[in-house]
Design an enzyme around this catalytic site. Structure first.
Site, PDB file in Angstrom:
ATOM      1  N   GLY A  25       0.831  -1.191   0.000  1.00 51.18           N
ATOM      2  CA  GLY A  25       0.000   0.000   0.000  1.00 51.18           C
ATOM      3  C   GLY A  25       0.871   1.248   0.000  1.00 51.18           C
ATOM      4  CG  ASP A  70      -7.436   1.156   3.755  1.00 43.06           C
ATOM      5  OD1 ASP A  70      -8.248   0.372   4.277  1.00 43.06           O
ATOM      6  OD2 ASP A  70      -6.384   1.514   4.311  1.00 43.06           O
ATOM      7  NE  ARG A 104     -32.076  -3.515  19.894  1.00 42.49           N
ATOM      8  CZ  ARG A 104     -31.743  -4.660  20.463  1.00 42.49           C
ATOM      9  NH1 ARG A 104     -31.112  -5.585  19.767  1.00 42.49           N
ATOM     10  NH2 ARG A 104     -32.013  -4.886  21.722  1.00 42.49           N
ATOM     11  CD  GLU A 153     -10.249   2.323  10.126  1.00 39.30           C
ATOM     12  OE1 GLU A 153     -10.286   1.564  11.115  1.00 39.30           O
ATOM     13  OE2 GLU A 153      -9.409   2.197   9.211  1.00 39.30           O
TER      14      GLU A 153
HETATM   15  O1  F6P Z   1      -4.801  -0.171   5.624  1.00 39.57           O
HETATM   16  C1  F6P Z   1      -5.558  -1.317   5.835  1.00 39.57           C
HETATM   17  C2  F6P Z   1      -6.179  -1.298   7.219  1.00 39.57           C
HETATM   18  O2  F6P Z   1      -6.952  -2.480   7.348  1.00 39.57           O
HETATM   19  C3  F6P Z   1      -6.992  -0.066   7.558  1.00 39.57           C
HETATM   20  O3  F6P Z   1      -8.239  -0.053   6.943  1.00 39.57           O
HETATM   21  C4  F6P Z   1      -7.003  -0.145   9.056  1.00 39.57           C
HETATM   22  O4  F6P Z   1      -7.175   1.122   9.648  1.00 39.57           O
HETATM   23  C5  F6P Z   1      -5.650  -0.684   9.373  1.00 39.57           C
HETATM   24  O5  F6P Z   1      -5.185  -1.338   8.209  1.00 39.57           O
HETATM   25  C6  F6P Z   1      -5.620  -1.637  10.526  1.00 39.57           C
HETATM   26  O6  F6P Z   1      -4.299  -1.993  10.751  1.00 39.57           O
HETATM   27  P1  F6P Z   1      -3.860  -3.118  11.760  1.00 39.57           P
HETATM   28  O7  F6P Z   1      -4.051  -4.442  11.077  1.00 39.57           O
HETATM   29  O8  F6P Z   1      -2.438  -2.807  12.029  1.00 39.57           O
HETATM   30  O9  F6P Z   1      -4.731  -3.001  12.973  1.00 39.57           O
END
Ligand code: F6P
Length: 334
Positions: free
Chosen positions: A114, A139, A174, A234
């Site tokens: 990435g 992502d 809900r 998130e």
């Molecule tokens: O970049 C991919 C990703 O899955 C994001 O969507 C997420 O915020 C992050 O990596 C989570 O990383 P880790 O596996 O280190 O918790």
């Protein structure tokens, strides 16, 4: 000719399909493939940590989740430090890798990664390594490619989760809030939310006003709708608000861990609407498991293309996907 392949950073459905594509295409050219273990870290031990990969070794792997090579998220080569900040790979690390690769006789390396791993790839290329990049991330946040493999699988798991949340939400009248991954990009939330029939989708690219979301939920209720589905990326934040994080980055090369936005949205909606509200964090279920058919095909095509790029001497470039065509762009552009 001997080539190397490694994947670095978070795993992603479709990685094994890329490796399979690389091995198949290289074999047709009579090349040997060395798969480095645990990402760039595999370049550091004397003689390197690797497995030789032949088509016999990769039979049936395209359908498997994760990566047969293992991966490392932050290691000695970590080049990306939070949004926009780039660290230089230490000179001694670069030299160790160079000596080990030369000793093995590896002439080019395919780096599947990435934004962070491709930043490392770019630095290695600038230091004279023959490097080709393959874009990987659920992502879908890399410039210069319309799609990364892994994204479709992640979206599919969001849709599956929403289908399940819808039936239980509908039964109990809900509001069901689903927090999904994506870091600072809203692709997973948007695609998953639209495909899964979400009623509100909150993404990082558009700040939101929670009171307006609450009004919207109340309006739905007044129209007789029993339940509502809300997807929260998130990395989404309220207007003027901060990113919601689980913990601050530890050390200089860590990025913050995002998480908690779903709970905050759910609590607010409960208080403002009076409706029974539940939140659910999909988390790493979006990353694990078998890749979808699209990611298997995309992965295979990307792997084959990476080998062809090496054959054509197109180093310092990344495989890219545009309008159903697999091409390449300078890594820098990504
Ligand atoms: O970049 C991919 C990703 O899955 C994001 O969507 C997420 O915020 C992050 O990596 C989570 O990383 P880790 O596996 O280190 O918790």
């Amino acid at each position: 000719m001997k080539i190397g392949v490694l994947n670095s950073g978070g795993d992603c459905p479709g990685l094994n399909a890329v490796i399979n594509g690389v091995v198949g295409a290289a074999d047709k050219l009579g090349w040997e493939v060395y798969g480095f273990i645990d990402g760039f870290e595999g370049l550091l031990p004397k003689g390197c940590d690797y497995v030789k990969l032949t088509p016999d070794d990769t039979i049936g792997i395209a359908k498997l989740g994760g990566t047969i090579l293992g991966t490392t998220n932050k290691g000695h080569f970590a080049a990306k430090v939070g949004e926009g900040n780039v660290a230089k790979i230490p000179a001694d690390i670069m030299e160790t890798a160079r000596n080990n690769i030369n000793e093995l006789g590896i002439e080019a390396i395919i780096i599947i990664g990435g934004d962070g791993s491709l930043t490392t790839a770019l630095q290695m290329n600038q230091e004279g390594f023959n490097v080709v990049g393959v874009p990987k991330t659920i992502d879908n946040d890399l410039e210069a490619t319309a799609m990364t493999f892994g994204f479709d699988s992640a979206v599919t798991s969001v849709v599956d989760a929403l289908d399940r949340l819808q039936t239980t939400g509908q039964s109990h009248k809900r509001v069901m809030v689903l927090e999904v991954m994506g870091r600072h990009a809203g692709w997973i939330a948007l695609w998953g939310g639209i495909a899964g029939g979400a009623h509100a989708i909150l993404i990082p690219e558009i700040d939101f006003d929670l009171d307006k979301v609450a009004d919207f939920i109340k309006e739905r209720e007044s129209e007789g709708k029993r339940s509502s589905l809300v997807v929260v990326a998130e990395g989404a934040r309220v207007t003027g608000g901060e990113l919601i994080t689980k913990n601050q980055g530890m050390g200089s090369v860590s990025e913050v861990k995002l998480g908690g936005a779903g709970d905050i949205v759910a609590n607010h909606l409960h208080v403002k609407t009076g409706k029974d509200t539940r939140s659910c964090v999909l988390g790493h279920l979006q990353r694990g498991g078998s890749p979808t058919a699209i990611d298997r095909i995309l992965g295979a095509r990307f792997g084959v293309k990476a080998v062809k790029m090496i054959e054509g001497g197109k180093f310092g470039r990344m495989v890219s996907y545009e309008a159903y065509h697999v091409g390449s762009v300078p890594i820098e552009q990504a």
